[in-house]
Design an enzyme around this catalytic site. Structure first.
Site, PDB file in Angstrom:
ATOM      1  N   ARG A 180      -1.499  -1.143   7.792  1.00  0.00           N
ATOM      2  CA  ARG A 180      -1.563  -0.482   8.861  1.00  0.00           C
ATOM      3  C   ARG A 180      -0.763  -1.583  10.814  1.00  0.00           C
ATOM      4  O   ARG A 180      -0.080  -2.189  10.661  1.00  0.00           O
ATOM      5  CB  ARG A 180      -2.774  -0.273   9.642  1.00  0.00           C
ATOM      6  CG  ARG A 180      -3.317   0.348   8.761  1.00  0.00           C
ATOM      7  CD  ARG A 180      -3.633   2.326   8.342  1.00  0.00           C
ATOM      8  NE  ARG A 180      -4.180   2.446   7.248  1.00  0.00           N
ATOM      9  CZ  ARG A 180      -4.168   3.845   7.872  1.00  0.00           C
ATOM     10  NH1 ARG A 180      -3.642   5.003   8.168  1.00  0.00           N
ATOM     11  NH2 ARG A 180      -4.177   4.969   6.023  1.00  0.00           N
ATOM     12  N   TYR A 190     -12.159  -3.159   9.594  1.00  0.00           N
ATOM     13  CA  TYR A 190     -11.608  -2.989   9.209  1.00  0.00           C
ATOM     14  C   TYR A 190     -10.953  -1.164   9.331  1.00  0.00           C
ATOM     15  O   TYR A 190     -12.187  -0.474   8.833  1.00  0.00           O
ATOM     16  CB  TYR A 190     -11.399  -2.437   7.739  1.00  0.00           C
ATOM     17  CG  TYR A 190      -9.206  -1.792   7.721  1.00  0.00           C
ATOM     18  CD1 TYR A 190      -8.586  -3.189   7.537  1.00  0.00           C
ATOM     19  CD2 TYR A 190      -8.922  -1.195   7.071  1.00  0.00           C
ATOM     20  CE1 TYR A 190      -6.906  -2.927   7.467  1.00  0.00           C
ATOM     21  CE2 TYR A 190      -7.490  -0.818   6.872  1.00  0.00           C
ATOM     22  CZ  TYR A 190      -6.932  -1.579   7.097  1.00  0.00           C
ATOM     23  OH  TYR A 190      -5.709  -1.252   7.063  1.00  0.00           O
ATOM     24  N   CYS A 247      -0.800  10.950   3.205  1.00  0.00           N
ATOM     25  CA  CYS A 247      -0.199  11.838   2.795  1.00  0.00           C
ATOM     26  C   CYS A 247       0.745  12.411   3.816  1.00  0.00           C
ATOM     27  O   CYS A 247       1.102  13.094   3.645  1.00  0.00           O
ATOM     28  CB  CYS A 247      -1.176  13.081   2.012  1.00  0.00           C
ATOM     29  SG  CYS A 247      -1.716  13.058   1.349  1.00  0.00           S
ATOM     30  N   LYS A 253     -12.973   7.878  12.841  1.00  0.00           N
ATOM     31  CA  LYS A 253     -13.563   9.070  11.698  1.00  0.00           C
ATOM     32  C   LYS A 253     -14.902   9.483  12.128  1.00  0.00           C
ATOM     33  O   LYS A 253     -15.478   9.983  11.592  1.00  0.00           O
ATOM     34  CB  LYS A 253     -13.174   8.143  10.175  1.00  0.00           C
ATOM     35  CG  LYS A 253     -11.997   8.559   9.682  1.00  0.00           C
ATOM     36  CD  LYS A 253     -10.828   9.512  10.393  1.00  0.00           C
ATOM     37  CE  LYS A 253      -9.450   9.955  10.108  1.00  0.00           C
ATOM     38  NZ  LYS A 253      -8.507   8.692   9.336  1.00  0.00           N
ATOM     39  N   ASP A 263      -3.903  12.485  13.824  1.00  0.00           N
ATOM     40  CA  ASP A 263      -4.931  12.192  12.675  1.00  0.00           C
ATOM     41  C   ASP A 263      -5.883  13.541  12.906  1.00  0.00           C
ATOM     42  O   ASP A 263      -6.121  13.678  12.240  1.00  0.00           O
ATOM     43  CB  ASP A 263      -4.936  10.718  12.790  1.00  0.00           C
ATOM     44  CG  ASP A 263      -6.115  10.482  11.421  1.00  0.00           C
ATOM     45  OD1 ASP A 263      -5.819  10.558  10.870  1.00  0.00           O
ATOM     46  OD2 ASP A 263      -6.588   9.377  11.740  1.00  0.00           O
ATOM     47  N   HIS A 286      -9.352  17.216  10.739  1.00  0.00           N
ATOM     48  CA  HIS A 286      -8.349  15.584  10.150  1.00  0.00           C
ATOM     49  C   HIS A 286      -6.574  16.761  10.086  1.00  0.00           C
ATOM     50  O   HIS A 286      -6.729  16.636   8.951  1.00  0.00           O
ATOM     51  CB  HIS A 286      -8.603  15.685   9.215  1.00  0.00           C
ATOM     52  CG  HIS A 286      -8.191  13.921   8.551  1.00  0.00           C
ATOM     53  ND1 HIS A 286      -8.001  13.622   6.939  1.00  0.00           N
ATOM     54  CD2 HIS A 286      -7.758  13.321   9.260  1.00  0.00           C
ATOM     55  CE1 HIS A 286      -7.628  12.665   7.212  1.00  0.00           C
ATOM     56  NE2 HIS A 286      -7.464  11.990   8.639  1.00  0.00           N
ATOM     57  N   SER A 292      -6.021  11.804   4.392  1.00  0.00           N
ATOM     58  CA  SER A 292      -4.806   9.918   4.889  1.00  0.00           C
ATOM     59  C   SER A 292      -4.442   9.878   4.116  1.00  0.00           C
ATOM     60  O   SER A 292      -3.962   9.673   2.452  1.00  0.00           O
ATOM     61  CB  SER A 292      -6.720   9.070   4.445  1.00  0.00           C
ATOM     62  OG  SER A 292      -6.881   9.429   5.434  1.00  0.00           O
ATOM     63  N   ARG A 323     -11.183   1.767   4.383  1.00  0.00           N
ATOM     64  CA  ARG A 323     -12.309   2.876   4.677  1.00  0.00           C
ATOM     65  C   ARG A 323     -13.323   2.647   3.288  1.00  0.00           C
ATOM     66  O   ARG A 323     -13.143   2.319   1.982  1.00  0.00           O
ATOM     67  CB  ARG A 323     -12.107   4.125   4.677  1.00  0.00           C
ATOM     68  CG  ARG A 323     -12.135   4.169   6.480  1.00  0.00           C
ATOM     69  CD  ARG A 323     -11.611   5.800   6.613  1.00  0.00           C
ATOM     70  NE  ARG A 323     -10.350   6.755   5.784  1.00  0.00           N
ATOM     71  CZ  ARG A 323     -10.724   7.323   4.869  1.00  0.00           C
ATOM     72  NH1 ARG A 323     -11.731   7.841   3.951  1.00  0.00           N
ATOM     73  NH2 ARG A 323      -9.831   7.607   4.102  1.00  0.00           N
TER      74      ARG A 323
HETATM   75  O1  SAT Z   1      -8.958   3.898   8.011  1.00  0.00           O
HETATM   76  S1  SAT Z   1      -8.937   5.152   8.739  1.00  0.00           S
HETATM   77  O2  SAT Z   1      -9.494   5.756   8.245  1.00  0.00           O
HETATM   78  O3  SAT Z   1      -8.818   4.492  10.249  1.00  0.00           O
HETATM   79  C1  SAT Z   1      -6.914   5.263   8.771  1.00  0.00           C
HETATM   80  C2  SAT Z   1      -7.175   6.602   7.703  1.00  0.00           C
HETATM   81  O4  SAT Z   1      -7.943   7.057   6.205  1.00  0.00           O
HETATM   82  O5  SAT Z   1      -6.877   7.844   8.411  1.00  0.00           O
HETATM   83 MN    MN Z   2      -6.703  10.332   8.954  1.00  0.00          MN
END
Ligand code: SAT
Ligand code: MN
Length: 590
Positions: free
Chosen positions: A375, A208, A261, A217, A286, A237, A259, A80
């Protein structure tokens, strides 16, 4: 004029709003072809085949990883991009210091200039989707327009996509409009813009993850958090996990961590052998949408239907459920490969890489084989800990809310807030070391309120007020806790074993919720003493446990000063109640 295909989709139920919007986007972006997605297995297979023919997708070892594929993103497009993500409200104060802001008219003009003719020679895909169980009153729909078949395949896994979503949109006439183009994947021509008041998203220049799968998100957190505020609920989140104790009682817990963690690991936790009779069910890993229910409790749905999880570190010891889940029907992005054409990443626990995530022969001198933010995308139903409760239109009742961060020091293993309002302060002051999920330096401590710093679609000050007001509406509000699995000793080793043993902490949390477990009262909240935690079968030094459960007054006094300065960044929008709660902590620290 673009040609149009609708696959199995019946457009009878199409709302005028969707048709008009698609037509206007097509006029701007001038695609060669328009494809209305139905989300069927045939459609997914045909999209995969197109990507394979273009060398953008690679089938993996068909014997050991059936129906698994590898995609490689552009090397500059692997996470991100928070610095290129904007909240576009008419007034800058409404976006708040926690967001980048641009005036809506300016943002639209900038984006539309980028979109002009950008789909020439490409297909425009129309992706109708529903976030949440298709028949839940808590679910919300959207339509993503994208020129990336890879995005469509991901959306097909991560959301309820296709005919049923389109029908619901036709009935409700309200949906989130998400426009996405990969553009030229040029980091200098990349923006993720949100228009919360218009329920719309414009994303350009990245293919991505959270930049491109707009249901995730962008919709389910940034736009939804804004919607939730006006409608009286919370978009968070958070993972959602069900825990069944040996007596057969199931409680659901929602946990917010930044994210990368370990949310996915905690959501799929496997109880240690020394805790027989416990069972764990994943509702989500998530995102949680939380609604006050008719009985005064808080109910959660997971708006997603799949997992977009971090691959590195996923192994039979750390997350066996995930490890088993991603052996079929899985899309991998930016992992390495073995000589046998199997996916490989650091922490997988066996084999070795032959090819790195860039597609080059692997050489450890050049860095890891898998990108740290590589991922897997996989349907939730493949999770061995899947529960049909993830489809319950009423959601699941939440007993406890748990905040956490990655903190080398300071935060003890676990503590309990004294009240909902104190819990809101605890959530608001979450701090964590940054991870590879976002572009930028890794390992820097920053405030990450409710783990929502990159995801809250409006001013954090207003967001904290909204949290307080939701709590005031609940007759049976969940108890609020804070955990830290990442505390390190002077030798930099982690003090707590983590993973399955985290159930010991969750057990204490659940027992606190039903008034069974003991705690002692400290300045920062209620903490277990060593004997209050179930350490049966755990090999941990008594001193280590004591250290994990200690509150260092001097360090906390500094923390209080730091938290006050942070709250003050939001000026008059910060609710006075949070300062009052902070004052109580300060007084007790002396
Ligand atoms: O890239 S994403 O936002 O989908 C994954 C994440 O940061 O938790
Ligand atoms: Mn996340």
């Amino acid at each position: 004029m673009a040609t149009v295909s609708t696959a199995q989709l019946s457009l009878q139920s199409l709302s005028k709003e969707v048709a008009e919007w698609v037509a206007s986007v097509a006029a701007l972006t001038t695609p060669d072809h328009i494809h209305w997605c139905d989300g069927s297995p045939d459609e997914m297979a045909s999209l995969r085949n197109q990507l394979i023919a273009r060398n953008e997708l690679q089938p993996l070892n068909a014997e050991t990883f059936p129906d698994c594929y590898l995609a490689r993103s552009h090397p500059s497009d692997v996470a991100r991009v928070e610095h290129l993500t904007f909240i576009c409200t008419p007034k800058q104060e409404d976006a708040g210091p926690n967001n980048n802001w641009m005036a809506p008219a300016e943002a639209h003009a900038e984006m539309d200039a980028l979109y002009k003719g950008c789909m020439k020679g490409r297909t425009l895909y129309v992706v109708p989707y529903c976030m949440g169980p298709i028949d839940s009153p808590y679910s919300r729909c959207g339509v993503e327009i994208t020129d990336s078949a890879y995005v469509v395949i991901n959306m097909g896994i991560m959301t309820r996509m296709g005919q049923m979503a389109l029908e619901r949109i036709g009935r409700e006439r309200s949906f989130v409009k998400g426009l996405h183009s990969v553009g030229e994947l040029d980091p200098n021509r990349r923006f993720i813009m949100h228009f919360p008041e218009e329920l719309s998203i414009k994303s350009f220049g990245s293919g991505y993850g959270g930049n491109a799968l707009l249901g995730k998100k962008c919709h389910a957190l940034r736009i939804a958090s804004y919607q939730a505020r006006t409608e009286g609920w919370l978009a968070e989140h958070m993972l959602i996990v069900g825990l069944k104790n040996p007596q057969g009682e199931t409680h659901y817990v929602a946990c917010a961590f930044p994210s990368a963690c370990g949310k996915t690991n905690l959501a799929m936790l496997i109880p240690p052998g020394s805790m027989p009779g416990w069972e764990v069910f994943t509702v989500g890993d998530d995102i949680a949408w939380l609604h006050p229910g008719p009985d005064g409790r808080l109910y959660a749905i997971n708006p997603e239907s799949g997992y977009f999880g971090v691959a590195p570190g996923t192994g039979p010891k750390t997350n066996k459920n995930a490890f088993d889940m991603i052996r079929k029907d899985t899309l991998f992005t930016n992992v390495g490969l073995t000589a046998n054409n199997e996916p490989w990443w650091e922490g997988i626990g066996k084999g070795e890489a032959a090819i790195d995530w860039l597609g080059k022969p692997f050489d450890a001198k050049n860095g890891p084989a898998a990108h740290p933010n590589s991922r897997f995308t996989v349907s939730a139903v493949h999770n061995p800990a899947y529960t049909a409760e993830a489809e319950n239109p009423k959601g699941v009742p939440i007993s406890a809310i748990v905040f956490g961060g990655r903190r080398r020091e300071l935060a003890p293993l676990v503590y309990e807030a004294r009240s909902w309002a104190h819990g809101v302060l605890v959530g608001a002051s979450v701090a964590s070391e940054t991870t590879a999920a976002a572009t930028g330096a890794v390992g820097v401590v920053r405030r990450d309120s409710m783990a929502m710093k990159p995801f809250c679609g409006y001013n954090f000050g207003d967001y904290w007020s909204h949290w307080l007001s939701v709590g005031a509406k609940l007759k049976h509000a969940p108890k609020v806790f804070h955990v830290n699995w990442f505390r390190q000793g002077s030798d930099n080793k982690f003090l707590w074993p983590g993973f399955g043993d985290n159930l010991r902490v969750l057990k204490w949390i659940l027992e606190r919720c039903v008034g069974k477990a003991d705690a002692h009262d400290t300045a920062i909240g209620f903490l277990p003493r060593s004997e209050d935690l179930d350490t049966n079968g755990l090999s941990i030094e008594a001193d280590t446990l004591k250290e994990l459960l200690s509150v260092k007054d001097e360090a906390w006094r500094k923390e209080v000063v730091d938290i006050r300065a942070y709250l003050a960044e939001f000026g008059a929008r910060t609710p006075g109640q949070l300062y009052a709660e902070l004052e109580t902590v300060q007084d007790r620290l002396g």
